[in-house]
Design a protein around this motif. Sequence first.
Motif, PDB file in Angstrom:
ATOM      1  N   VAL A  98      51.393  33.941  29.507  1.00 38.24           N
ATOM      2  CA  VAL A  98      50.582  32.789  29.118  1.00 38.24           C
ATOM      3  C   VAL A  98      49.669  33.203  27.976  1.00 38.24           C
ATOM      4  CG1 VAL A  98      48.965  31.030  29.900  1.00 38.24           C
ATOM      5  CG2 VAL A  98      50.644  31.981  31.504  1.00 38.24           C
ATOM      6  N   ILE A  99      49.723  32.475  26.884  1.00 46.29           N
ATOM      7  CA  ILE A  99      48.926  32.785  25.692  1.00 46.29           C
ATOM      8  C   ILE A  99      48.035  31.588  25.392  1.00 46.29           C
ATOM      9  CG2 ILE A  99      49.001  33.474  23.258  1.00 46.29           C
ATOM     10  CD1 ILE A  99      52.016  34.229  23.814  1.00 46.29           C
ATOM     11  N   GLU A 100      46.726  31.804  25.436  1.00 47.60           N
ATOM     12  CA  GLU A 100      45.799  30.699  25.196  1.00 47.60           C
ATOM     13  C   GLU A 100      44.420  31.240  24.850  1.00 47.60           C
ATOM     14  OE1 GLU A 100      44.372  26.534  27.345  1.00 47.60           O
ATOM     15  OE2 GLU A 100      44.933  28.247  28.582  1.00 47.60           O
ATOM     16  N   ARG A 101      43.811  30.686  23.835  1.00 50.53           N
ATOM     17  CA  ARG A 101      42.447  31.082  23.467  1.00 50.53           C
ATOM     18  C   ARG A 101      41.479  30.707  24.590  1.00 50.53           C
ATOM     19  NH1 ARG A 101      40.611  29.088  17.723  1.00 50.53           N
ATOM     20  NH2 ARG A 101      38.941  30.544  18.283  1.00 50.53           N
ATOM     21  N   GLY A 102      40.582  31.628  24.935  1.00 48.77           N
ATOM     22  CA  GLY A 102      39.614  31.378  25.990  1.00 48.77           C
ATOM     23  C   GLY A 102      40.168  31.555  27.394  1.00 48.77           C
ATOM     24  N   LEU A 103      41.398  32.060  27.503  1.00 47.47           N
ATOM     25  CA  LEU A 103      42.048  32.165  28.807  1.00 47.47           C
ATOM     26  C   LEU A 103      41.314  33.116  29.752  1.00 47.47           C
ATOM     27  CD1 LEU A 103      44.462  31.434  30.618  1.00 47.47           C
ATOM     28  CD2 LEU A 103      45.758  33.281  29.515  1.00 47.47           C
ATOM     29  N   LEU A 104      40.677  34.147  29.219  1.00 45.98           N
ATOM     30  CA  LEU A 104      39.994  35.112  30.091  1.00 45.98           C
ATOM     31  C   LEU A 104      38.947  34.416  30.966  1.00 45.98           C
ATOM     32  CD1 LEU A 104      39.711  38.118  30.859  1.00 45.98           C
ATOM     33  CD2 LEU A 104      37.902  38.278  29.128  1.00 45.98           C
ATOM     34  N   GLY A 105      38.216  33.469  30.379  1.00 47.07           N
ATOM     35  CA  GLY A 105      37.182  32.753  31.122  1.00 47.07           C
ATOM     36  C   GLY A 105      37.733  31.757  32.120  1.00 47.07           C
ATOM     37  N   ARG A 106      39.041  31.514  32.074  1.00 45.06           N
ATOM     38  CA  ARG A 106      39.683  30.595  33.024  1.00 45.06           C
ATOM     39  C   ARG A 106      40.751  31.306  33.852  1.00 45.06           C
ATOM     40  NH1 ARG A 106      39.359  27.897  28.172  1.00 45.06           N
ATOM     41  NH2 ARG A 106      41.548  28.279  27.668  1.00 45.06           N
ATOM     42  N   ALA A 107      40.708  32.624  33.851  1.00 47.94           N
ATOM     43  CA  ALA A 107      41.770  33.410  34.499  1.00 47.94           C
ATOM     44  C   ALA A 107      41.853  33.158  35.999  1.00 47.94           C
ATOM     45  CB  ALA A 107      41.553  34.894  34.236  1.00 47.94           C
ATOM     46  N   ALA A 108      40.741  32.739  36.621  1.00 45.35           N
ATOM     47  CA  ALA A 108      40.755  32.517  38.068  1.00 45.35           C
ATOM     48  C   ALA A 108      41.808  31.490  38.468  1.00 45.35           C
ATOM     49  CB  ALA A 108      39.371  32.070  38.540  1.00 45.35           C
ATOM     50  N   GLU A 109      42.058  30.523  37.600  1.00 51.18           N
ATOM     51  CA  GLU A 109      43.058  29.504  37.909  1.00 51.18           C
ATOM     52  C   GLU A 109      44.431  30.134  38.118  1.00 51.18           C
ATOM     53  OE1 GLU A 109      43.012  26.698  34.704  1.00 51.18           O
ATOM     54  OE2 GLU A 109      40.808  26.605  34.658  1.00 51.18           O
ATOM     55  N   ARG A 110      44.730  31.159  37.334  1.00 51.16           N
ATOM     56  CA  ARG A 110      46.028  31.833  37.416  1.00 51.16           C
ATOM     57  C   ARG A 110      46.061  32.916  38.490  1.00 51.16           C
ATOM     58  NH1 ARG A 110      50.199  29.456  34.355  1.00 51.16           N
ATOM     59  NH2 ARG A 110      49.127  28.111  32.873  1.00 51.16           N
ATOM     60  N   LEU A 111      44.903  33.517  38.747  1.00 51.25           N
ATOM     61  CA  LEU A 111      44.856  34.645  39.668  1.00 51.25           C
ATOM     62  C   LEU A 111      44.651  34.235  41.125  1.00 51.25           C
ATOM     63  CD1 LEU A 111      42.729  37.191  37.597  1.00 51.25           C
ATOM     64  CD2 LEU A 111      45.209  37.160  37.905  1.00 51.25           C
ATOM     65  N   ALA A 112      44.071  33.064  41.358  1.00 53.30           N
ATOM     66  CA  ALA A 112      43.756  32.639  42.728  1.00 53.30           C
ATOM     67  C   ALA A 112      44.959  32.702  43.671  1.00 53.30           C
ATOM     68  CB  ALA A 112      43.152  31.240  42.710  1.00 53.30           C
ATOM     69  N   PRO A 113      46.140  32.202  43.267  1.00 57.08           N
ATOM     70  CA  PRO A 113      47.279  32.269  44.200  1.00 57.08           C
ATOM     71  C   PRO A 113      47.690  33.701  44.536  1.00 57.08           C
ATOM     72  CG  PRO A 113      47.698  30.694  42.429  1.00 57.08           C
ATOM     73  CD  PRO A 113      46.490  31.482  42.029  1.00 57.08           C
ATOM     74  N   LEU A 114      47.419  34.638  43.618  1.00 57.42           N
ATOM     75  CA  LEU A 114      47.799  36.035  43.832  1.00 57.42           C
ATOM     76  C   LEU A 114      46.756  36.789  44.651  1.00 57.42           C
ATOM     77  CD1 LEU A 114      49.121  36.859  40.241  1.00 57.42           C
ATOM     78  CD2 LEU A 114      50.433  36.121  42.238  1.00 57.42           C
ATOM     79  N   ALA A 115      45.523  36.270  44.670  1.00 56.51           N
ATOM     80  CA  ALA A 115      44.440  36.954  45.380  1.00 56.51           C
ATOM     81  C   ALA A 115      44.603  36.854  46.896  1.00 56.51           C
ATOM     82  CB  ALA A 115      43.096  36.386  44.967  1.00 56.51           C
ATOM     83  N   ARG A 116      45.219  35.787  47.363  1.00 57.61           N
ATOM     84  CA  ARG A 116      45.486  35.587  48.800  1.00 57.61           C
ATOM     85  C   ARG A 116      44.210  35.645  49.635  1.00 57.61           C
ATOM     86  NH1 ARG A 116      49.699  39.450  51.120  1.00 57.61           N
ATOM     87  NH2 ARG A 116      48.112  41.011  50.583  1.00 57.61           N
ATOM     88  N   GLY A 117      43.086  35.247  49.019  1.00 53.21           N
ATOM     89  CA  GLY A 117      41.826  35.245  49.746  1.00 53.21           C
ATOM     90  C   GLY A 117      41.234  36.626  49.943  1.00 53.21           C
ATOM     91  N   ARG A 118      41.782  37.645  49.266  1.00 52.55           N
ATOM     92  CA  ARG A 118      41.311  39.013  49.402  1.00 52.55           C
ATOM     93  C   ARG A 118      40.603  39.461  48.118  1.00 52.55           C
ATOM     94  NH1 ARG A 118      43.339  42.609  52.699  1.00 52.55           N
ATOM     95  NH2 ARG A 118      43.972  44.089  51.067  1.00 52.55           N
ATOM     96  N   SER A 119      39.896  40.561  48.214  1.00 50.56           N
ATOM     97  CA  SER A 119      39.236  41.123  47.039  1.00 50.56           C
ATOM     98  C   SER A 119      40.281  41.720  46.103  1.00 50.56           C
ATOM     99  CB  SER A 119      38.245  42.211  47.472  1.00 50.56           C
ATOM    100  OG  SER A 119      37.702  42.876  46.350  1.00 50.56           O
ATOM    101  N   MET A 120      40.162  41.409  44.819  1.00 49.20           N
ATOM    102  CA  MET A 120      41.111  41.935  43.830  1.00 49.20           C
ATOM    103  C   MET A 120      40.535  43.186  43.163  1.00 49.20           C
ATOM    104  SD  MET A 120      42.798  38.620  41.933  1.00 49.20           S
ATOM    105  CE  MET A 120      44.380  39.468  41.688  1.00 49.20           C
TER     106      MET A 120
END
Length: 366
Positions: free
Chosen positions: A16-38
């Motif tokens: 995924v390539i998008e300007r400002g994506l770092l500040g919105r990364a939680a949207e992409r990472l949440a499903p991978l976090a599985r409610g645990r600490s990353m």
Amino acid sequence: MTIVPVALGRRSYDVVIERGLLGRAAERLAPLARGRSMAIVSDANVTPHLATLQATLAAAGIASEAIVLPAGEGTKSWAQLETLTDRLLAHGVERGDHVVALGGGVIGDLVGFACSVVKRGCGFVQIPTTLLAQVDSSVGGKTAINTRAGKNLIGAFHQPASVLIDPDVLDTLPAREQRAGYAEVVKYGLIDDSAFFEWCEANGAKLLAGDPAAREYAIAHSVEAKARIVAEDERETTGKRALLNLGHTFGHALEAEAGFSDKLLHGEAVAAGMALAFAYSARRGLCDRQDAERVAAHLRAVGLPDSVAAAGIRASGIVLVNHMRHDKKMDAGTLPFLLARGIGKTFVDHSVDLTDVAAFLDEERT
């Protein structure tokens, strides 16, 4: 937003390539976090981006732990691999977890390799913060560390679950690192896309000056090119992916002579290596000397080394060739070389005599 799929069957993922994506990364990472600490692995040069990422995760209710390693090529080592795996195990990483690699190629390679062996393989996400990592090393699943014998000799193929690229993070990247990453951009034009090399000649300076449109186009085009090649030849078995090593056989020898240090950055070594590959091709009558001179001229124009001397290396040809003998591509005593029949016409040559390469390198020194 540009989304580039890397089609590898069950191991497929999106870049995924998008300007400002770092500040919105939680949207992409949440499903991978599985409610645990990353666990987020970074280095000392990326502290501001690490703070941004942890803040956006916290705002989304995702806990995280930062593991900050020293910056520099020396971090791709046995010692740092041991440190990192110990830290990941102490964090409680499970097979189903995803570790975040936030940094340049060194962090991406080290984290990917660590995740290939921790618990016999856990997941990871690449968030590359250098141009070189964004256009090359974060995509394709090659992970490794360096040893005294050579570069990337200990490693594994381990694909990330996702690659998140924010071109805006390059605003804080030093000019030298920008140039080093640009070498890998040029590579895609030299491999099999002469029109893209022409684009680089016309727009390279603009890209390095931070022009957003030029930067985004170069990143997207490079990622698309690499994704296509990786999908065709994931583990470098058919020869197609080997084309991505253009400049690396010469370049890794230069890096080894420089002690894998900041005296010569990886991208700088690759730039010199590509110029040498074209010069050697011209010497053997494979391509027009004007093509070799054109490649060298463009690299010089953007401030990249185009020769052994320009890379700051004074070693003899035989010393550099002896470094090549440890190359991981060595097969039955023969080292395949990436040579060219012209710009955009790279091929693998299995008939290169290393004695002739040593003589060529000595000629280049003088």
